[in-house]
Structure formats: C-alpha cells, structure tokens
Design an enzyme around this catalytic site. Structure first.
Site, mmCIF file in Angstrom:
data_model
loop_
_atom_site.group_PDB
_atom_site.id
_atom_site.type_symbol
_atom_site.label_atom_id
_atom_site.label_comp_id
_atom_site.label_asym_id
_atom_site.label_seq_id
_atom_site.Cartn_x
_atom_site.Cartn_y
_atom_site.Cartn_z
ATOM 1 N N ASP A 13 0.813 -1.224 0.000
ATOM 2 C CA ASP A 13 0.000 0.000 0.000
ATOM 3 C C ASP A 13 0.842 1.268 0.000
ATOM 4 O O ASP A 13 0.460 2.283 0.586
ATOM 5 C CB ASP A 13 -0.977 0.021 1.200
ATOM 6 C CG ASP A 13 -1.891 -1.191 1.188
ATOM 7 O OD1 ASP A 13 -2.265 -1.644 0.097
ATOM 8 O OD2 ASP A 13 -2.217 -1.700 2.284
ATOM 9 N N LYS A 16 1.712 2.120 -5.108
ATOM 10 C CA LYS A 16 2.244 1.548 -6.360
ATOM 11 C C LYS A 16 1.321 1.869 -7.536
ATOM 12 O O LYS A 16 1.772 2.203 -8.626
ATOM 13 C CB LYS A 16 2.402 0.016 -6.215
ATOM 14 C CG LYS A 16 3.417 -0.387 -5.141
ATOM 15 C CD LYS A 16 3.501 -1.892 -4.968
ATOM 16 C CE LYS A 16 2.281 -2.505 -4.324
ATOM 17 N NZ LYS A 16 2.028 -2.091 -2.927
ATOM 18 N N GLY A 40 -4.623 -4.344 -3.831
ATOM 19 C CA GLY A 40 -5.596 -3.296 -4.173
ATOM 20 C C GLY A 40 -4.797 -2.075 -4.566
ATOM 21 O O GLY A 40 -4.190 -1.441 -3.706
ATOM 22 N N HIS A 41 -4.717 -1.796 -5.872
ATOM 23 C CA HIS A 41 -3.904 -0.682 -6.365
ATOM 24 C C HIS A 41 -4.824 0.435 -6.844
ATOM 25 O O HIS A 41 -5.598 0.249 -7.781
ATOM 26 C CB HIS A 41 -2.981 -1.154 -7.499
ATOM 27 C CG HIS A 41 -1.973 -2.165 -7.043
ATOM 28 N ND1 HIS A 41 -1.049 -2.749 -7.874
ATOM 29 C CD2 HIS A 41 -1.737 -2.693 -5.812
ATOM 30 C CE1 HIS A 41 -0.293 -3.593 -7.170
ATOM 31 N NE2 HIS A 41 -0.698 -3.577 -5.924
ATOM 32 N N GLN A 222 1.881 -6.132 -3.160
ATOM 33 C CA GLN A 222 2.341 -6.242 -1.774
ATOM 34 C C GLN A 222 3.637 -5.437 -1.581
ATOM 35 O O GLN A 222 3.808 -4.438 -2.235
ATOM 36 C CB GLN A 222 2.542 -7.715 -1.351
ATOM 37 C CG GLN A 222 1.237 -8.471 -1.159
ATOM 38 C CD GLN A 222 0.603 -8.946 -2.460
ATOM 39 O OE1 GLN A 222 1.245 -9.618 -3.233
ATOM 40 N NE2 GLN A 222 -0.643 -8.621 -2.684
HETATM 41 P P1 GDP Z 1 -0.843 0.296 -3.564
HETATM 42 O O1 GDP Z 1 -1.448 -0.966 -3.084
HETATM 43 O O2 GDP Z 1 0.626 0.380 -3.304
HETATM 44 O O3 GDP Z 1 -1.173 0.620 -4.999
HETATM 45 O O4 GDP Z 1 -1.510 1.464 -2.674
HETATM 46 P P2 GDP Z 1 -3.067 1.602 -2.298
HETATM 47 O O5 GDP Z 1 -3.806 2.043 -3.501
HETATM 48 O O6 GDP Z 1 -3.545 0.395 -1.590
HETATM 49 O O7 GDP Z 1 -2.993 2.728 -1.191
HETATM 50 C C1 GDP Z 1 -2.483 3.998 -1.469
HETATM 51 C C2 GDP Z 1 -3.573 5.037 -1.155
HETATM 52 O O8 GDP Z 1 -3.001 6.319 -1.084
HETATM 53 C C3 GDP Z 1 -4.627 5.134 -2.265
HETATM 54 O O9 GDP Z 1 -5.850 5.488 -1.679
HETATM 55 C C4 GDP Z 1 -4.115 6.273 -3.130
HETATM 56 O O10 GDP Z 1 -5.147 6.950 -3.850
HETATM 57 C C5 GDP Z 1 -3.497 7.170 -2.102
HETATM 58 N N1 GDP Z 1 -2.335 7.958 -2.545
HETATM 59 C C6 GDP Z 1 -1.352 7.610 -3.405
HETATM 60 N N2 GDP Z 1 -0.400 8.573 -3.443
HETATM 61 C C7 GDP Z 1 -0.803 9.541 -2.578
HETATM 62 C C8 GDP Z 1 -0.221 10.785 -2.140
HETATM 63 O O11 GDP Z 1 0.862 11.180 -2.551
HETATM 64 N N3 GDP Z 1 -0.923 11.478 -1.208
HETATM 65 C C9 GDP Z 1 -2.129 11.071 -0.706
HETATM 66 N N4 GDP Z 1 -2.732 11.829 0.208
HETATM 67 N N5 GDP Z 1 -2.684 9.911 -1.095
HETATM 68 C C10 GDP Z 1 -2.020 9.147 -2.005
HETATM 69 P P1 IMO Z 2 -0.978 -4.222 -2.221
HETATM 70 O O1 IMO Z 2 -0.518 -4.806 -3.534
HETATM 71 C C1 IMO Z 2 -0.925 -4.584 2.136
HETATM 72 C C2 IMO Z 2 -1.086 -8.652 3.771
HETATM 73 C C3 IMO Z 2 -2.330 -9.104 4.526
HETATM 74 C C4 IMO Z 2 -1.695 -10.060 5.524
HETATM 75 C C5 IMO Z 2 -0.608 -10.730 4.712
HETATM 76 C C6 IMO Z 2 -1.006 -12.088 4.134
HETATM 77 O O2 IMO Z 2 -2.260 -3.497 -2.297
HETATM 78 O O3 IMO Z 2 0.134 -3.442 -1.596
HETATM 79 P P2 IMO Z 2 -2.578 -12.776 2.099
HETATM 80 O O4 IMO Z 2 -4.027 -12.505 1.843
HETATM 81 O O5 IMO Z 2 -1.665 -12.240 1.047
HETATM 82 O O6 IMO Z 2 -2.299 -14.217 2.403
HETATM 83 O O7 IMO Z 2 -2.262 -11.980 3.473
HETATM 84 O O8 IMO Z 2 -0.295 -9.834 3.657
HETATM 85 N N1 IMO Z 2 -1.326 -8.144 2.395
HETATM 86 C C7 IMO Z 2 -1.214 -6.859 2.046
HETATM 87 N N2 IMO Z 2 -0.984 -5.758 2.799
HETATM 88 N N3 IMO Z 2 -1.053 -4.477 0.791
HETATM 89 C C8 IMO Z 2 -1.277 -5.575 0.023
HETATM 90 O O9 IMO Z 2 -1.289 -5.526 -1.323
HETATM 91 C C9 IMO Z 2 -1.419 -6.827 0.650
HETATM 92 N N4 IMO Z 2 -1.658 -8.087 0.204
HETATM 93 C C10 IMO Z 2 -1.580 -8.887 1.287
HETATM 94 O O10 IMO Z 2 -2.973 -8.017 5.142
HETATM 95 O O11 IMO Z 2 -1.069 -9.326 6.559
HETATM 96 MG MG MG Z 3 -2.986 -1.626 -1.824
#
Ligand code: GDP
Ligand code: IMO
Ligand code: MG
Length: 422
Positions: A13, A16, A40-41, A222
């Site tokens: 998270d 990415k 979840g991207h 991840q």
């Molecule tokens: P990922 O799994 O690495 O793609 O990240 P996620 O999408 O799960 O979580 C990142 C969250 O931060 C999302 O809700 C994005 O919309 C948000 N986000 C990304 N870059 C920024 C930033 O520079 N500032 C803020 N405030 N939010 C951001």
């Molecule tokens: P993105 O790509 C954050 C965590 C789960 C748990 C552990 C194992 O959005 O960054 P799993 O379901 O993979 O067997 O769970 O890994 N986890 C993540 N945490 N971002 C993710 O993906 C994750 N995918 C799995 O919360 O701790």
């Molecule tokens: Mg994510």
C-alpha cells in the site's frame, strides 16, 4: 530496451498503483508478476477512482498492453468483475490484456481454507482471498492452471482429483460440508469461455517484444516486508514481491532487467498481524490513519500506522537492488509539529548491524529515532521541488540519506497532477 521492476518497499500500500499509472505512459507493456486479488492498487483519474486487484494499473493508459504473468494466482470471479468494471468505465481490455497460460487458478476451496486457517490460533490477518492455499497447491504440484482450462477433460479430471482430497480434509479435519464437484466444474468451464480470448504464451510475448525494442514496466504487488523469503515470516504473503520474483513470475530473464524502482511511503503502514517496530498507538496512530485515509483498498481494514523506518528501507534497498524511488503521501505529514524517523534498532542496549527478519528478534527491538521539524502546511498544491517548504526538503534529504535511496518522484496527493518529478 528499458525493463523496469517496480516494487513496494515496505509492507504494501505504498501507492504503487498511482506511480505505475504515472510511469506507464512511457512503457509499451505493464506486467504483474505475483500475488493475486489480495492486492488493491488505487489510481485516481479526474473524479474517477479505480481500484485494481489483478489487472495491471497500466490498463488505464490506452496505448499500453498489460500482462498477468505466470506468478500471479487468479481468482476467476475477481478477474471477470474487474474486466467488467473496466469495460463499463470505457476502458477496453480486448487486445490489450494478456493472461499467462501458466498462471494458477484460485479455486473455491482455496478461499474456504484461507478463511478456516484464519479462524484458528495462527492468525496471519490475511485478506481471505485464498492466496496461501493456492500457492500451497502450486508448490505441491497439484495446482490447476489457466492452461488446464483449454482441455475440458483435463480440467474436469484435475478438479475431481483435487476435490477428493479437499473434501476429505474439509469433512474429516474441519467438520465442514463437502463442496459440489459438478458445480465447480461448471463454474470454471463458464469462466474459460469468457477469458479464452485473453490467454497467451506470456513469456514469448514479453521476450519477443523486448527483442523488438519495446519496454516493459513490471508491477509488483504487496511489499518487501511481506515477501515469503525476505519479509517478516510467518506474517507475510505467500509469494515473492521483491524484485527477484519479477523474473520467475513473468519469464523475463535477469539479463533483460534494466533497473529497479522502489515505491516508498513517507511514513509506514501495515495491514494484518506481525511485528512493526515504529508503529504508533492511541491518538497518535489514529490521527495519522485518519489524515492518510489509511484503510485497506481490498478489505477496508484500518491500516496500522507508524513513523518512517530508514533502517527497514536500507534493508529493502539491498534486497531489491533499488536504484530510484518515488516518495508517496508526503502531503499527509503536513499536520505534524515534529516528525520522527527511525535510523536504527537497538537490542539489549546494542545497535543492530543488519535488519532482523526473525520475528522473535524483531518483536524485541527498540527503534532509535531522530526528530525533525514538521512543515505544518498543506503541500498538496506543490508542483515543483521549489514549491516545497524548507523543512519538507530537509525531511526528504534526511530520509534519502539515511536509507541510501535516490528520490526521483515526489507524490503530494492521490491525483495524477499531484506529482513532482526530479
Ligand atoms: P498500492 O497498493 O501500493 O497501490 O496502494 P493503495 O492504492 O492500496 O494505497 C495507497 C492510497 O493512497 C490510495 O488510496 C491512493 O489513492 C493514495 N495515494 C497515493 N499517493 C498519494 C499521495 O501522494 N498522497 C495522498 N494523500 N494519497 C495518495
Ligand atoms: P498491495 O498490492 C498490504 C497482507 C495481509 C496479511 C498478509 C497475508 O495493495 O500493496 P494474504 O491474503 O496475502 O495471504 O495476506 O499480507 N497483504 C497486504 N498488505 N497491501 C497488500 O497488497 C497486501 N496483500 C496482502 O494483510 O497481513
Ligand atoms: Mg494496496
């Protein structure tokens, strides 16, 4: 031609999705190499939010082709839902999305077993998407792959064999009702009809494209500390999100990788169980979670939040071979008077030399902090490095020096335009 591996540097998270979206207009292909719908991207374009679980984030750029590599575990329903969502949002996937014939399929019993495991004493805090049990079957050489869908007889035989064993386990060990073989066969036959057009020999597709001079961005899911080999085992996922996984998970050889790009959040978060040395509790943690909107994009769970950990980043840089980075969510820290950065760990009064991934050690370390001055202002409107306040520049310079990383992109908000390139 440029082949870049993009990895999450912390516990996932990191943002990415946003950075893949920014970079992907410079690439011909974007390919996912591991994980599944546990990811979840998030990408925000204008007023629209896209949360991608399986399809690479490059799908939102119409000239980019996307590949789901062999290292990914595919939940058919999640994939179909995602394709349907994209198509209904005006994003075409036909002729642009390719799925490796060697990717493994998540089966209903994988999700069920994941949930059963999580109800026991050894809770990892998984996403419940069947990831672990699917990779178990892959490595036990019992898995069902995309290629098996192409021959109905092979598919039926494999599902029957697997269910014999799984139903035994469900009934005798977990006292759970048996699953219906015919129902599952019918579901997967139906799935095949819908995804047949996307299935391809992905390693040949990607390698031929590279030979012709095309570029590939390889999108990790991840993060480093969730890596099954290099993370905080057993509180990890069941794949290799680190850069090494990019080769096995796509079929692109190491000699073709040009560089590794790390995505780094300006502080640290973690979802699920396991050690987290710089975690903030109480009001401090709550305020960071609220300001950063730190709730899981896949499960909606609150993310645990804490200070930036430069010691961890140094480890992550080493394991991945990170050369350039994007720092995300810098805007979130604007409410703080003082910001702490962890520069090392101590155990029994002694500073550790290398990162301890053994959790019995990691659970007992004391983080050593340096305190920096906060900038106490909204930087979400900054569009160039010079728009940033002096304290903010100082923070960036400090974390990059302490972690040994070069910052190439600074993200100050979730939108495309809230991005500063250096
Ligand atoms: P990922 O799994 O690495 O793609 O990240 P996620 O999408 O799960 O979580 C990142 C969250 O931060 C999302 O809700 C994005 O919309 C948000 N986000 C990304 N870059 C920024 C930033 O520079 N500032 C803020 N405030 N939010 C951001
Ligand atoms: P993105 O790509 C954050 C965590 C789960 C748990 C552990 C194992 O959005 O960054 P799993 O379901 O993979 O067997 O769970 O890994 N986890 C993540 N945490 N971002 C993710 O993906 C994750 N995918 C799995 O919360 O701790
Ligand atoms: Mg994510």
């Amino acid at each position: 031609m440029e082949v870049t591996v993009l990895v999450g540097s912390q516990w996932g998270d990191e943002g990415k999705g946003k950075i893949v979206d920014i970079l992907s207009d410079r690439y011909d292909f974007v390919a996912r190499y591991q994980g599944g719908a546990n990811a979840g991207h998030t990408v925000i374009i204008g007023d629209q939010q896209f949360i991608l679980h399986l399809v690479p984030s490059g799908i939102l750029r119409e000239n980019v082709k996307c590949v789901i590599g062999n290292g990914v575990v595919i939940d058919p329903q999640a994939l179909l839902d995602e394709i349907q969502f994209l198509e209904s949002s005006g994003i075409s996937t036909k002729g642009r999305l390719f799925i490796s014939h060697n990717a493994h399929l998540i089966m209903p019993y994988h999700k069920l077993l994941d949930q059963i495991n999580e109800s026991g004493a050894n809770k990892i805090g998984t996403t419940g998407r069947g990831i672990g049990p699917c990779y178990i079957d892959k490595y036990a050489r019992k898995g069902i792959r995309i290629v098996d869908l192409l021959d109905r007889n092979v598919l039926k035989e494999k599902i029957k064999l697997n269910l014999e064993e799984k139903n035994n386990l469900l009934k005798k060990v977990y006292n759970h009702a048996e699953l219906d073989v015919e129902k599952i066969i019918n579901e997967y036959v139906e799935f095949d009809k819908q995804i047949d057009q996307y299935i391809t020999d992905a390693p040949s597709l990607l390698n031929n494209a590279i030979l012709e001079g095309q570029s590939v961005l390889i999108e990790g899911a991840q993060g480093t500390m969730l890596d099954v080999d290099h993370g905080t085992y057993p509180f990890v996922t069941s794949s290799n999100p680190t850069s090494g996984g990019a080769c096995t998970g796509t079929g692109i050889p190491p000699t073709k990788i040009s560089s590794v790009f790390g995505i780094v959040k300006a502080y640290t978060t973690r979802v699920g169980n396991g050690p987290f040395p710089t975690e903030l509790f109480g009001d401090e943690g709550e305020e960071l979670r609220k300001t950063g909107a730190e709730f899981g994009a896949t499960t909606g769970r609150p993310r645990r939040c804490g200070w930036f950990d430069a010691f961890l980043l140094n480890y992550s840089r080493m394991i991945n071979g990170i050369e350039r980075t994007a720092i995300t969510k810098l805007d979130v820290l604007g409410y703080l008077d003082e910001i702490k950065v962890c520069v090392g760990y101590e155990k029994n009064g002694k500073k550790l030399k290398s990162y301890p991934t053994d959790i019995s050690q990691l659970e007992n370390v004391t983080p050593v902090y340096e305190t920096l001055k906060g900038w106490r202002q909204d930087i979400s409107g900054a569009r160039s490095f010079n728009d940033l306040p002096a304290e903010c520049k100082e923070y960036l310079s400090f974390i990059s020096q302490e972690s040994g990383i070069e910052i190439k992109i600074i993200s100050v908000g979730p939108k495309r335009e809230q991005t500063i390139e250096l």
